[in-house]
Scaffold this motif. Structure first.
Motif, short mmCIF file in Angstrom:
data_model
loop_
_atom_site.label_atom_id
_atom_site.label_comp_id
_atom_site.label_asym_id
_atom_site.label_seq_id
_atom_site.Cartn_x
_atom_site.Cartn_y
_atom_site.Cartn_z
N ILE A 77 0.89 -1.29 -0.03
CA ILE A 77 0.00 0.10 -0.05
C ILE A 77 0.91 1.30 0.04
O ILE A 77 1.68 1.46 0.94
N ASN A 78 0.72 2.28 -1.01
CA ASN A 78 1.26 3.60 -1.26
C ASN A 78 0.45 4.45 0.00
O ASN A 78 -0.43 4.65 -0.33
N SER A 79 1.19 4.68 1.10
CA SER A 79 0.70 5.71 2.07
C SER A 79 0.20 6.82 1.51
O SER A 79 -0.83 7.63 2.07
N LYS A 80 0.84 7.64 0.59
CA LYS A 80 0.39 8.66 0.03
C LYS A 80 -0.91 8.88 -0.40
O LYS A 80 -1.75 9.97 -0.58
N ARG A 81 -1.46 7.58 -0.88
CA ARG A 81 -2.75 7.57 -1.45
C ARG A 81 -3.71 6.84 -0.68
O ARG A 81 -4.95 6.79 -1.00
N MET A 82 -3.58 6.64 0.65
CA MET A 82 -4.40 6.12 1.57
C MET A 82 -4.45 6.99 3.18
O MET A 82 -3.74 6.55 3.79
N ARG A 83 -5.15 7.86 2.92
CA ARG A 83 -5.12 8.99 4.03
C ARG A 83 -6.12 8.97 4.80
O ARG A 83 -5.89 9.35 6.05
N SER A 84 -7.27 8.42 4.88
CA SER A 84 -8.32 8.28 5.72
C SER A 84 -8.41 7.10 6.29
O SER A 84 -8.01 6.00 6.03
N GLU A 85 -8.83 7.12 7.36
CA GLU A 85 -9.26 5.74 8.43
C GLU A 85 -10.08 4.82 7.60
O GLU A 85 -9.63 3.63 7.82
N ARG A 86 -11.15 5.24 7.03
CA ARG A 86 -11.82 4.33 5.89
C ARG A 86 -10.93 3.58 5.11
O ARG A 86 -11.14 2.30 4.81
N HIS A 87 -10.01 4.25 4.53
CA HIS A 87 -9.02 3.72 3.57
C HIS A 87 -8.18 2.62 4.34
O HIS A 87 -7.93 1.58 3.84
N PHE A 88 -7.80 3.08 5.43
CA PHE A 88 -6.70 2.27 6.14
C PHE A 88 -7.46 0.82 6.48
O PHE A 88 -6.61 -0.15 6.47
N TYR A 89 -8.88 0.96 6.81
CA TYR A 89 -9.42 -0.44 7.08
C TYR A 89 -10.02 -0.75 6.15
O TYR A 89 -11.25 -1.38 6.21
N PHE A 90 -9.67 -0.64 4.74
CA PHE A 90 -10.55 -1.08 3.60
C PHE A 90 -11.16 -2.54 3.72
O PHE A 90 -12.13 -2.72 2.88
N GLU A 91 -10.11 -3.30 4.13
CA GLU A 91 -10.44 -4.75 4.06
C GLU A 91 -11.84 -5.00 4.89
O GLU A 91 -12.51 -6.10 4.89
N THR A 92 -12.27 -4.15 5.68
CA THR A 92 -13.56 -4.43 6.31
C THR A 92 -14.78 -4.08 5.57
O THR A 92 -15.81 -4.55 6.12
N TRP A 93 -14.61 -3.33 4.47
CA TRP A 93 -15.78 -3.15 3.64
C TRP A 93 -15.47 -3.11 2.19
O TRP A 93 -16.65 -3.29 1.33
N THR A 94 -14.49 -3.30 1.55
CA THR A 94 -14.22 -3.57 0.16
C THR A 94 -12.71 -4.31 -0.19
O THR A 94 -12.15 -4.02 -0.89
N LEU A 95 -12.81 -5.52 0.65
CA LEU A 95 -11.69 -6.25 0.65
C LEU A 95 -11.30 -6.87 -0.96
O LEU A 95 -10.01 -6.67 -1.37
N ASP A 96 -12.15 -7.03 -1.64
CA ASP A 96 -11.86 -7.67 -2.79
C ASP A 96 -11.81 -6.63 -3.95
O ASP A 96 -11.54 -7.01 -5.31
N ARG A 97 -12.11 -5.43 -3.66
CA ARG A 97 -11.95 -4.27 -4.70
C ARG A 97 -11.51 -3.05 -3.88
O ARG A 97 -11.88 -1.96 -3.66
N PRO A 98 -10.10 -3.30 -3.34
CA PRO A 98 -9.38 -2.16 -2.72
C PRO A 98 -9.14 -1.01 -3.28
O PRO A 98 -9.28 -1.13 -4.63
N PRO A 99 -9.26 0.04 -2.47
CA PRO A 99 -9.11 1.42 -3.14
C PRO A 99 -7.54 1.64 -3.72
O PRO A 99 -6.68 0.86 -3.79
N HIS A 100 -7.63 2.73 -4.56
CA HIS A 100 -6.64 2.86 -5.59
C HIS A 100 -5.27 3.21 -4.56
O HIS A 100 -5.39 3.88 -3.45
N GLY A 101 -4.32 2.38 -4.73
CA GLY A 101 -3.04 2.59 -3.76
C GLY A 101 -2.78 1.19 -3.04
O GLY A 101 -1.84 1.08 -2.50
#
Length: 219
Positions: A185-209
């Motif tokens: 994971i590129n930290s510069k593209r994952m700034r929010s807590e929602r992004h940090f814990y993406f596995e809890t809501w979008t595991l198979d379609r992770p956010p950009h980064g």
């Protein structure tokens, strides 16, 4: 299922922010300009964390494969000692067991010249106020490792001047399986807590980064 996440952030500045020119003498301004022209030392920061998804537990040591994950991380330092205040270790697991949250571990061939007590990280893991001590260790080729509090244990910060991402990638990739999913994971593209814990809501379609690493992924 284990969700393992390796965050990386490169080209972070090791110098302190320059003071503004107001009230500076001509000599101070000239010195500031001279410093500005010098190459700026930078370092890389890696954040190592995980989630045991079936039990909704967050923290590197909460993983089912926590022991093996620490062992694999330790292999990247196997030719160095891990120094903590008062002693040194060869085993990363032993060093982690003896260190509390925010207490620095310096990974180097020799004992660092900087007193480790002077490098203690504050409660918010803010290293800005420790830049001088950090710079002395990193420019000498050492790495700095410390725990950060997680919901169910701890995560790890790793700071280096050397970009050791390829070594970390190779260390963790062999753990990949149906029960251990590895995300780089590129930290510069994952700034929010929602992004940090993406596995809890979008595991198979992770956010950009966030890129999932498979057993066949090639750097």
């Amino acid at each position: 299922m284990d969700i393992f996440k390796l965050f990386f952030d490169h080209d972070l500045r090791l110098d302190k922010p320059a003071k503004r020119n107001a009230n500076k003498s001509p000599e101070e301004i000239e010195a500031t300009l001279a410093d500005f022209m010098k190459p700026t030392p930078t370092y890389s920061k890696f954040y190592i964390t995980g989630t045991r998804l079936d039990k909704e537990q967050f923290g590197l040591n909460a993983l089912e494969k926590a022991t093996r994950t620490v062992e694999q991380l330790g292999k990247t330092f196997e030719h160095r000692h891990i120094h903590v205040p008062g002693t040194s270790f060869r085993s990363l697991a032993e060093a982690l067991a003896s260190s509390g949250i925010g207490e620095p571990m310096v990974i180097a061939d020799e004992k660092p010249g900087v007193m480790l007590d002077n490098l203690n990280i504050d409660n918010e893991s803010n290293i800005v106020h420790r830049k001088q001590e950090l710079r002395e260790i990193l420019t000498a080729g050492g790495y700095v490792l410390y725990k950060e509090q997680a919901h169910h244990g701890f995560d790890l910060h790793l700071l280096t001047m050397e970009n050791i991402y390829p070594a970390l990638f190779r260390a963790f990739q062999p753990l990949v399986s149906n029960d251990f999913r590895f995300f780089s994971i590129n930290s510069k593209r994952m700034r929010s807590e929602r992004h940090f814990y993406f596995e809890t809501w979008t595991l198979d379609r992770p956010p950009h980064g966030a890129e999932e690493v498979s057993a066949n992924t090639v750097l």
